[in-house]
Design a protein around this motif. Structure first.
Motif, PDB file in Angstrom:
ATOM      1  N   GLU A 248      11.676  -8.700   3.769  1.00  0.00           N
ATOM      2  CA  GLU A 248      11.521  -7.914   5.286  1.00  0.00           C
ATOM      3  C   GLU A 248      12.090  -8.551   6.257  1.00  0.00           C
ATOM      4  O   GLU A 248      12.964  -8.212   7.086  1.00  0.00           O
ATOM      5  CB  GLU A 248       9.977  -7.341   5.555  1.00  0.00           C
ATOM      6  N   LEU A 249      12.271 -10.060   6.177  1.00  0.00           N
ATOM      7  CA  LEU A 249      12.385 -10.767   7.288  1.00  0.00           C
ATOM      8  C   LEU A 249      14.172 -10.856   7.318  1.00  0.00           C
ATOM      9  O   LEU A 249      14.961 -10.730   8.051  1.00  0.00           O
ATOM     10  CB  LEU A 249      12.167 -12.222   7.292  1.00  0.00           C
ATOM     11  N   GLU A 250      14.637 -10.764   5.842  1.00  0.00           N
ATOM     12  CA  GLU A 250      16.200 -10.524   5.855  1.00  0.00           C
ATOM     13  C   GLU A 250      16.611  -9.419   6.224  1.00  0.00           C
ATOM     14  O   GLU A 250      17.548  -9.282   6.917  1.00  0.00           O
ATOM     15  CB  GLU A 250      16.303 -10.724   4.096  1.00  0.00           C
ATOM     16  N   LYS A 251      16.021  -8.086   6.099  1.00  0.00           N
ATOM     17  CA  LYS A 251      16.156  -6.932   6.506  1.00  0.00           C
ATOM     18  C   LYS A 251      16.154  -6.860   8.141  1.00  0.00           C
ATOM     19  O   LYS A 251      16.995  -6.399   8.912  1.00  0.00           O
ATOM     20  CB  LYS A 251      15.484  -5.949   5.982  1.00  0.00           C
ATOM     21  N   ASN A 252      15.200  -7.509   8.614  1.00  0.00           N
ATOM     22  CA  ASN A 252      14.942  -7.581  10.150  1.00  0.00           C
ATOM     23  C   ASN A 252      16.208  -8.591  10.805  1.00  0.00           C
ATOM     24  O   ASN A 252      16.522  -8.039  11.745  1.00  0.00           O
ATOM     25  CB  ASN A 252      13.721  -8.427  10.333  1.00  0.00           C
ATOM     26  N   HIS A 270      14.178   1.621  13.312  1.00  0.00           N
ATOM     27  CA  HIS A 270      14.110   0.883  12.082  1.00  0.00           C
ATOM     28  C   HIS A 270      13.779  -0.303  12.500  1.00  0.00           C
ATOM     29  O   HIS A 270      12.932  -1.063  11.719  1.00  0.00           O
ATOM     30  CB  HIS A 270      15.619   1.059  11.450  1.00  0.00           C
ATOM     31  N   LYS A 271      14.283  -1.089  13.363  1.00  0.00           N
ATOM     32  CA  LYS A 271      13.879  -2.374  13.773  1.00  0.00           C
ATOM     33  C   LYS A 271      12.314  -2.374  14.252  1.00  0.00           C
ATOM     34  O   LYS A 271      11.615  -3.325  13.865  1.00  0.00           O
ATOM     35  CB  LYS A 271      14.845  -2.716  15.133  1.00  0.00           C
ATOM     36  N   MET A 272      11.887  -1.419  15.047  1.00  0.00           N
ATOM     37  CA  MET A 272      10.379  -1.535  15.507  1.00  0.00           C
ATOM     38  C   MET A 272       9.512  -1.602  14.156  1.00  0.00           C
ATOM     39  O   MET A 272       8.406  -2.094  14.258  1.00  0.00           O
ATOM     40  CB  MET A 272      10.316  -0.347  16.250  1.00  0.00           C
ATOM     41  N   ASN A 273      10.110  -0.406  13.146  1.00  0.00           N
ATOM     42  CA  ASN A 273       9.055  -0.479  12.194  1.00  0.00           C
ATOM     43  C   ASN A 273       9.102  -1.636  10.953  1.00  0.00           C
ATOM     44  O   ASN A 273       8.066  -2.191  10.601  1.00  0.00           O
ATOM     45  CB  ASN A 273       9.703   0.836  11.237  1.00  0.00           C
ATOM     46  N   SER A 274      10.282  -2.461  11.005  1.00  0.00           N
ATOM     47  CA  SER A 274      10.395  -3.759  10.473  1.00  0.00           C
ATOM     48  C   SER A 274       9.638  -4.648  11.088  1.00  0.00           C
ATOM     49  O   SER A 274       8.899  -5.576  10.271  1.00  0.00           O
ATOM     50  CB  SER A 274      12.003  -4.100  10.329  1.00  0.00           C
ATOM     51  N   ASP A 275       9.615  -4.524  12.460  1.00  0.00           N
ATOM     52  CA  ASP A 275       8.743  -5.870  13.114  1.00  0.00           C
ATOM     53  C   ASP A 275       7.147  -5.632  12.657  1.00  0.00           C
ATOM     54  O   ASP A 275       6.473  -6.421  12.632  1.00  0.00           O
ATOM     55  CB  ASP A 275       8.892  -5.636  14.579  1.00  0.00           C
ATOM     56  N   LYS A 276       6.819  -4.177  12.594  1.00  0.00           N
ATOM     57  CA  LYS A 276       5.435  -4.105  12.309  1.00  0.00           C
ATOM     58  C   LYS A 276       5.002  -4.305  10.875  1.00  0.00           C
ATOM     59  O   LYS A 276       4.087  -5.029  10.786  1.00  0.00           O
ATOM     60  CB  LYS A 276       5.282  -2.347  12.331  1.00  0.00           C
ATOM     61  N   LYS A 277       6.085  -4.220  10.168  1.00  0.00           N
ATOM     62  CA  LYS A 277       5.978  -4.755   8.709  1.00  0.00           C
ATOM     63  C   LYS A 277       5.853  -6.157   8.506  1.00  0.00           C
ATOM     64  O   LYS A 277       4.888  -6.824   8.113  1.00  0.00           O
ATOM     65  CB  LYS A 277       6.953  -4.140   7.827  1.00  0.00           C
ATOM     66  N   LEU A 278       6.501  -6.793   9.363  1.00  0.00           N
ATOM     67  CA  LEU A 278       6.589  -8.469   9.306  1.00  0.00           C
ATOM     68  C   LEU A 278       5.420  -8.751   9.687  1.00  0.00           C
ATOM     69  O   LEU A 278       4.801  -9.803   9.102  1.00  0.00           O
ATOM     70  CB  LEU A 278       7.662  -8.976  10.075  1.00  0.00           C
ATOM     71  N   LEU A 279       4.662  -8.259  10.832  1.00  0.00           N
ATOM     72  CA  LEU A 279       3.377  -8.473  11.404  1.00  0.00           C
ATOM     73  C   LEU A 279       2.279  -8.296  10.370  1.00  0.00           C
ATOM     74  O   LEU A 279       1.324  -9.238   9.986  1.00  0.00           O
ATOM     75  CB  LEU A 279       3.276  -7.819  12.795  1.00  0.00           C
TER      76      LEU A 279
END
Length: 414
Positions: A248-252, A270-279
């Motif tokens: 996910e970090l790579e996608k982010n 997409h970026k906000m959703n990715s941030d949530k997943k990373l957290l």
């Protein structure tokens, strides 16, 4: 002619009968003996000594010198054979009429309908058997939608030979994947861990842990019980979390690069959703790391399973609701399907409620079990075969019968 059967005679008869089920076994009789029931093993015998019909009937005192009988999941009989049903019923009445038994309760394993895709019951010809039973003196009790009766009127059953994970809906598959990703593992255990299991199911029924120890013990004698626990493998949980975090970090990072030239709402979302997943994945890494450092053993769910012929039944199961984020119940049931599918034909998920469309305190239970695409059957329900009408009516009018047998339904969280 009706006769008392030996344990060996009854065992041999019940295991080959089409209506055979684990409630009509010596093991279940032994379990109920621990909660003040005696039992009779009865068979209708022809002139050549063949057993035509049989039953394990539990007997319990309900008043001063008054008793009632209970044949869980009904008699082992061909209910479509009217003559046989008549003869067996009359013999049962005759046998108990001088034994201070007011009535015999039955809830036959007789499916009268099956749930269709529109969440409605398609009824079959077995429904007409009710007329034969009432004519013979069986009193049909009020049909219940929930769990007020001794045993569920609706059961969800998975055909293990036809089961395919790919046929599950997206949400169910995602919940199963979540449990796998979070390092859940199934563990078959023995009676020494029943106290751990009991913590997951103690609020479902008014039974203490000793009852479930007896449950395990009596069925263990015939090797017909399995006890499972689901635990967190913190090492696997950590490895999986690190892997998916790095993905996910790579996608982010790529999304960040795109945002330097593109400020569209879709990309921002997409970026906000990715941030949530990373957290979320970072929190998983921290939780898994802490579990490893503390050398924790964390159990999150469990199930007591009874094996009988080609069917396995989840007698009772539960999970730690505080760890619902691990999807332990989905992983538990998926694991049981995998465990038994090669050696058994059916997995009985046990009861669901008959209120399939409306929101009620059990709608979550129904949605959960139906998410595994079982066949749902409606059984004929509870009936009382009245032996002594006067005593039976007194038990009804005084509320003695209601106090003894009525169950207050509990909300079962799934």
């Amino acid at each position: 002619m009706l006769k008392k059967l030996t344990i060996d005679e009854f065992n041999e008869f019940q295991k080959h009968h089409i209506e055979s089920n684990y409630y009509q076994t010596i093991s279940y009789a032994m379990l109920m003996a621990e909660v003040d029931y005696d039992y009779d093993l009865l068979g209708l015998i022809d002139y050549e000594g063949n057993i035509l019909a049989g039953a394990m009937i539990l007997i319990k005192q309900i008043g001063s010198n008054t008793y009632y009988g209970y044949s869980p999941r009904g008699f082992l009989i061909d209910y479509t054979n009217k003559e046989l049903l008549y003869n067996f019923t009359e013999e049962i009445k005759e046998y108990y009429k001088d034994k201070s038994v007011a009535f015999i309760k039955v809830n036959p394993l007789l499916p009268i309908g099956k749930l269709n895709k529109n969440l409605e019951i398609d009824y079959n010809s077995n429904r007409n058997i009710l007329n034969d039973l009432t004519t013979l003196g069986y009193k049909k009790l009020r049909d219940n939608l929930y769990f007020e009766a001794q045993l569920p009127r609706f059961n969800a059953i998975i055909n293990l030979k036809e089961y395919k994970k790919d046929n599950l809906d997206k949400n169910t598959k995602n919940k199963i994947k979540k449990g796998i990703r979070k390092g859940l593992k199934i563990e078959k255990v023995d009676k020494s861990k029943i106290d751990i299991f009991y913590e997951f199911i103690k609020n479902k029924k008014d039974r203490n842990s000793y009852y479930y120890k007896d449950y395990y013990t009596v069925f263990e004698k015939s090797d017909n019980v399995d006890l499972f626990l689901i635990k967190i493998d913190y090492n696997e949980f950590l490895l999986n979390s690190q892997f998916i975090y790095n993905e996910e970090l790579e996608k982010n990072t790529k999304l960040n690069e795109k945002l330097t030239t593109n400020h569209g709402n879709r990309l921002i979302n997409h970026k906000m959703n990715s941030d949530k997943k990373l957290l979320s994945y970072k929190n998983d890494i921290m939780e898994a790391t802490k579990g490893l450092q503390e050398n924790k053993t964390t159990y999150v769910a469990g199930a007591l399973v009874i094996k009988h012929n080609k069917t396995v039944t989840i007698a009772i199961s539960g999970y730690d609701t505080s760890l619902k984020r691990f999807a332990p119940n989905y992983f538990l049931h998926y694991s049981l399907i995998k465990y038994y599918k090669d050696n058994y034909d059916y997995l009985d998920l046990n009861g669901v409620v008959g209120d399939f469309k409306n929101e009620n305190s059990y709608s979550g239970l129904n949605r959960f079990k139906l998410s595994f695409n079982p066949s749902v059957y409606e059984y004929i329900g509870e009936l009382d075969l009245v032996i002594n009408e006067n005593i039976y009516n007194i038990l009804l009018k005084t509320g003695t019968l209601a106090h003894e047998l009525n169950k207050k339904p509990k909300e079962i969280k799934k």
